[in-house]
Design a protein around this motif. Structure first.
Motif, PDB file in Angstrom:
ATOM      1  N   ALA A   4      39.948  36.141  45.089  1.00  0.00           N
ATOM      2  CA  ALA A   4      40.559  35.308  44.045  1.00  0.00           C
ATOM      3  C   ALA A   4      39.535  34.358  43.439  1.00  0.00           C
ATOM      4  N   ALA A   5      38.671  33.794  44.274  1.00  0.00           N
ATOM      5  CA  ALA A   5      37.633  32.894  43.768  1.00  0.00           C
ATOM      6  C   ALA A   5      36.640  33.658  42.893  1.00  0.00           C
ATOM      7  N   PHE A  10      34.616  34.987  37.528  1.00  0.00           N
ATOM      8  CA  PHE A  10      34.357  36.068  36.581  1.00  0.00           C
ATOM      9  C   PHE A  10      35.126  35.859  35.277  1.00  0.00           C
ATOM     10  N   ARG A  11      36.407  35.545  35.367  1.00  0.00           N
ATOM     11  CA  ARG A  11      37.216  35.348  34.160  1.00  0.00           C
ATOM     12  C   ARG A  11      36.720  34.158  33.344  1.00  0.00           C
ATOM     13  N   VAL A  24      33.985  43.290  37.949  1.00  0.00           N
ATOM     14  CA  VAL A  24      34.224  42.993  39.355  1.00  0.00           C
ATOM     15  C   VAL A  24      34.771  44.258  39.991  1.00  0.00           C
ATOM     16  N   LEU A  25      34.176  44.660  41.100  1.00  0.00           N
ATOM     17  CA  LEU A  25      34.641  45.835  41.835  1.00  0.00           C
ATOM     18  C   LEU A  25      35.073  45.374  43.218  1.00  0.00           C
ATOM     19  N   GLU A  26      36.348  45.556  43.515  1.00  0.00           N
ATOM     20  CA  GLU A  26      36.888  45.205  44.823  1.00  0.00           C
ATOM     21  C   GLU A  26      37.140  46.501  45.586  1.00  0.00           C
ATOM     22  N   VAL A  27      36.525  46.616  46.742  1.00  0.00           N
ATOM     23  CA  VAL A  27      36.736  47.777  47.601  1.00  0.00           C
ATOM     24  C   VAL A  27      37.472  47.267  48.832  1.00  0.00           C
ATOM     25  N   ALA A  28      38.719  47.713  48.993  1.00  0.00           N
ATOM     26  CA  ALA A  28      39.590  47.148  50.014  1.00  0.00           C
ATOM     27  C   ALA A  28      39.192  47.534  51.434  1.00  0.00           C
ATOM     28  N   GLU A  29      38.703  48.736  51.623  1.00  0.00           N
ATOM     29  CA  GLU A  29      38.380  49.182  52.973  1.00  0.00           C
ATOM     30  C   GLU A  29      36.989  49.772  53.014  1.00  0.00           C
ATOM     31  N   GLU A  50      38.185  44.175  35.804  1.00  0.00           N
ATOM     32  CA  GLU A  50      38.267  44.041  37.252  1.00  0.00           C
ATOM     33  C   GLU A  50      38.802  45.366  37.767  1.00  0.00           C
ATOM     34  N   ILE A  51      38.080  45.973  38.685  1.00  0.00           N
ATOM     35  CA  ILE A  51      38.496  47.255  39.245  1.00  0.00           C
ATOM     36  C   ILE A  51      38.741  47.051  40.732  1.00  0.00           C
ATOM     37  N   ALA A  52      39.906  47.451  41.191  1.00  0.00           N
ATOM     38  CA  ALA A  52      40.246  47.345  42.607  1.00  0.00           C
ATOM     39  C   ALA A  52      40.511  48.745  43.146  1.00  0.00           C
ATOM     40  N   LEU A  53      39.753  49.127  44.165  1.00  0.00           N
ATOM     41  CA  LEU A  53      39.979  50.398  44.842  1.00  0.00           C
ATOM     42  C   LEU A  53      40.748  50.081  46.119  1.00  0.00           C
TER      43      LEU A  53
END
Length: 132
Positions: A4-5, A10-11, A24-29, A50-53
């Motif tokens: 979140a920070a 980024f925003r 922003v690339l978020e890789v959960a696992e 923002e990309i979340a995998l």
């Protein structure tokens, strides 16, 4: 640092500096395949996103740019970021980032800079120009 920070930072950067492009690339696992988005991350024609995998799938959120974004006909630098003669208060101004901020303001014509901090000025690790 929580995601979140990172998203908030980024925003804010995307809004205040539309001339920059970031994703922003978020890789959960650990071990999740991210190779499918590498091309998208490197494609400069793509808007900031923002990309979340996540285990449940891929989520994409496009980020809005602020005033002066590319294609609107207004220049992002139409108004100088530091109006000549303006006054600024830099709190925490005696640390490394604070001193660099003070130098940045001074080089851009700030008329008066008030620096406050709770510690002695930090000089170790700063460029020589910042130690003045």
């Amino acid at each position: 640092m929580s995601i979140a920070a990172v998203r908030g930072l980024f925003r804010t950067a995307a809004y205040e500096h539309p001339e920059l492009r970031a994703t922003v690339l978020e890789v959960a696992e650990e071990g999740m395949p991210y190779t499918a988005v590498v091309g998208e991350l490197l494609d400069e024609s793509q808007p900031p996103a923002e990309i979340a995998l996540l285990p449940e799938g891929r989520h994409v959120a496009q980020v809005l740019n602020g005033p002066g974004s590319v294609g609107t006909g207004t220049a992002a630098s139409a108004t100088p970021p530091v109006p000549p003669g303006a006054a600024y208060l830099v709190t925490g101004g005696l640390g490394g980032l604070g001193l660099l901020t003070v130098e940045w303001l001074a080089r851009r014509g700030a008329g008066r800079i008030v620096i406050s901090g709770r510690s002695a000025p930090m000089t170790a690790g700063l460029p020589a120009a910042s130690r003045r």
